[in-house]
Design an enzyme around this catalytic site. Sequence first.
Site, PDB file in Angstrom:
ATOM      1  CG  HIS A 125      -1.652  -1.276   1.480  1.00 41.68           C
ATOM      2  ND1 HIS A 125      -2.762  -1.702   0.660  1.00 41.68           N
ATOM      3  CD2 HIS A 125      -1.567  -2.219   2.196  1.00 41.68           C
ATOM      4  CE1 HIS A 125      -3.515  -2.748   0.899  1.00 41.68           C
ATOM      5  NE2 HIS A 125      -2.523  -3.211   1.813  1.00 41.68           N
ATOM      6  CB  THR A 126       2.558   2.961  -3.060  1.00 46.03           C
ATOM      7  OG1 THR A 126       1.398   3.330  -3.670  1.00 46.03           O
ATOM      8  CG2 THR A 126       3.250   1.629  -3.611  1.00 46.03           C
ATOM      9  CB  CYS A 127      -1.187   5.599  -0.088  1.00 46.56           C
ATOM     10  SG  CYS A 127      -1.848   6.006  -1.909  1.00 46.56           S
ATOM     11  CG  PHE A 128      -1.394   3.871   3.768  1.00 47.49           C
ATOM     12  CD1 PHE A 128      -1.984   5.184   4.654  1.00 47.49           C
ATOM     13  CD2 PHE A 128      -2.181   3.324   3.156  1.00 47.49           C
ATOM     14  CE1 PHE A 128      -3.163   5.689   4.225  1.00 47.49           C
ATOM     15  CE2 PHE A 128      -3.643   3.796   3.136  1.00 47.49           C
ATOM     16  CZ  PHE A 128      -4.097   4.967   3.290  1.00 47.49           C
TER      17      PHE A 128
END
EC number: 2.3.2.26
Length: 873
Positions: free
Chosen positions: A837-840
Amino acid sequence: MTLSRSSADDSTNNANRSYSAVAGTDNKRKRDEDSSDYVGVAESLEMLKKQEIDADHMAASAQQTLISWRSGENSRSLSSSGECSSSNRPESTRLQIFVRMMSGGKTIVIHAEKYDTVEKLHQRIEWKTKIPALEQRVIYKGKQLQRENSLTYYSIEQDASLQLVARMQSTEHPVAWQTIDDIMYTISRMYKGENLQSNINEKIVTFFAMIPVESDESIAKYLNIFSNSSVPAALVMLYASSLERNKSCAKSSVKLFLSNCVALPKNQKNYCLPIVLEFCKLLRKVCPDQKLYVTCRNTLGSMLETFDNPHGVYNDQYETFGVEIFPFFTELTGLLLNELAQNSGPSFCDFQKVSSFWQQLRKVIELKVAFPIPIVLPMQSTALEAEIRHLHRLFGSLLTTMDLCMCRVESSLADKEVGNSETMSSSWSQYLSILKIINSMSNIYQGAKGQLAVMLNKNKVSFSALVVKFAKRGDDHQWIFEYKEATNFEARRHLAMLLFPDVKEDFEEMHEMLIDRSNLLSESFEYIVGASPEALHGGLFMEFKNEEATGPGVLREWFYLVCQEIFNPKNTLFLRSADDFRRFSPNPASKVDPLHPDFFEFTGRVIALALMHKVQVGVLFDRVFFLQLAGLKISLEDIKDTDRIMYNSCKQILEMDPEFFDSNAGLGLTFVLETEELGKRDTIELCPDGKLKAVNSKNRKQYVDLLIERRFATPILEQVKQFSRGFTDMLSHSVPPRSFFKRLYLEDLDGMLRGGENPISIDDWKAHTEYNGFKETDRQIDWFWKILKKMTEEEQRSILFFWTSNKFVPVEGFRGLSSKLYIYRLYEANDRLPLSHTCFYRLCIPRYPTITLMEQRLRLIAQDHVSSSFGKW
């Protein structure tokens, strides 16, 4: 007998004059704008008290003299027909009148007959004070005496007190004059001890309500009524009274006047400033330690912030204005130094007061000092000589004190036991602004700027920390770049980033993009070039077609991928540097494509947006390209890493022995450049008739400079212009195009676009990673870091990209990322591939049973084509 009578009159008048004070000069001084004869209110008050006593003695003495004279007169027979008519009147018609100037507290005694006209009274006053009769106004019980009426018409009695004020040249504002007369009359009665219900505040409000708006000239004339009538001096005199009710009344009136001044429109406020300055000077002499003076000084400071019409207000007295405000600047600077020494501030308000006085004082010095600036001390006789010498001492004191403060800052930064950052910030918050004033002072004195540079270089750590902590968007930071060497990368990056607007996170205002990976460059071009700068300032919402993932991680991935496409040499927009394949510059041949100007504008926008969003895209600019973006001249040393062959050739030409060079006919060189573009050879003259101009030892430097300019700058001039236009679109409004790049060194831009130069540190990576579902001591976590250490740097970057959509680590290392990294346990099959989950910044892995299986899975996602497509969001 007439002669005898005249002699008696003269002797009486002379006797009385020996007791009387000389009055009436202050208002004339104001009209003449001659500040050299100014008498302080403190001294005037003492004089007034003494004169009240003298006046009592004088009245008794005069009365005794008159009785004696009248007795002698009764024994005489008046035979001369040439005597004035008053000699035939009863002696009881003789009046003794006290005429007082309120501004200085001076009183004179005038003798007259009851039936004399006011005109005669004016003539007698002129004889004693030398003030022309036409410039006088006499006030009695709040009324101005008209010249054609007699004294008895106004019921003027023995020992009456009249007030003398200057007559304005204009009678345009009779209501204002009457208002001021009422104020002065009330003050006069209160000062004598009468317990009145004061209406001064009401009159002040009335006076302000009638200020004209037609022109600056009419405003100036109107407001001069207030100062020329000595109201400021009268109010300060009342404030200094021993009666508490008088003090309270005067304080209320002065504060009301100040608040009304501040509330005026700018042009009217400008013409109030001399009156506020007069209040300040008077209060400073009478009560410098009381709050009313501080309030008045603060009001003056706030008015100086917007004061921009000195010549209109002060005319030829601008130098005097500088002299008059200097004591307040000195006083405030002393308070500032004291606070700095105690490490207790200053606050923003305290600093702002100093700054407002300094800005006006600096203008006066620049306009009025006859010597060229910077000044060499000691000076010859010149305007503001004493002030300039004193100012130099203040500069030295500020420099020394700030040196100590900067040392304290550095010590605090190194001390891990220091209190919370908010407490530290409050005591350091104005240091940068104070240094700006010191820099402004250093421009005035020769050698002073060098002293400041030495101090800042010595305190580089603390200076840079102050810049990062306290330099804010919208402030003027231009002065800092005079001391660029005293800053570090973080400080310069911070100052450059302040030129961008804040990135907004409001989803309703975001610019949405839905892009097909297979058509990445062309679709990205349409979305970015087709949007207004304001739309792009609002933030970007990125989504790839047929993919679920959205959010900041997807945006970071898009930035990286689109920049790889833009700078791919196959697209002919940019060329790799011959000596450093990581660096790029515009391709001169790109101009054959009719869309090339738009594509360079697009590139400028994309690079600016990547910097705005703090994404490292992995491209570096060639030094020549960077210097052109900064508007700087390209030198021989600048092409060293761009074209090593040409660099060596030019260096050899410049370093060759002059005699040998000339004896070989300058190696047969002329002022031309041989080029080849798209298979076509061409000869370009570097100057008019360059083919005929031979290179020799005297002009070879010019030849090399022209050669470099024509070879490296001219061919890509249009591309640089278009790139700059696109880049500038992303900056805040009114920011000059080249200012961003001028704030940086090339190495700084390298760090912002590609991150740190050093290989990725696995230990640093591990230190900034936390776990969920795993413990740091679990064998899967131990295996993970061992596998990562065995990978090549490119594989490590691919894992990082899969995990965070960042392929490059910031200059500061992993602490420079916007968040810590996380490893989450995946509660599914123990042999499946990792998810992210690249956003996090979240990597999800199962509990692999063996290190071999984990390594297989990690090496699979380390492949570029996989790492760019397995992340979820």
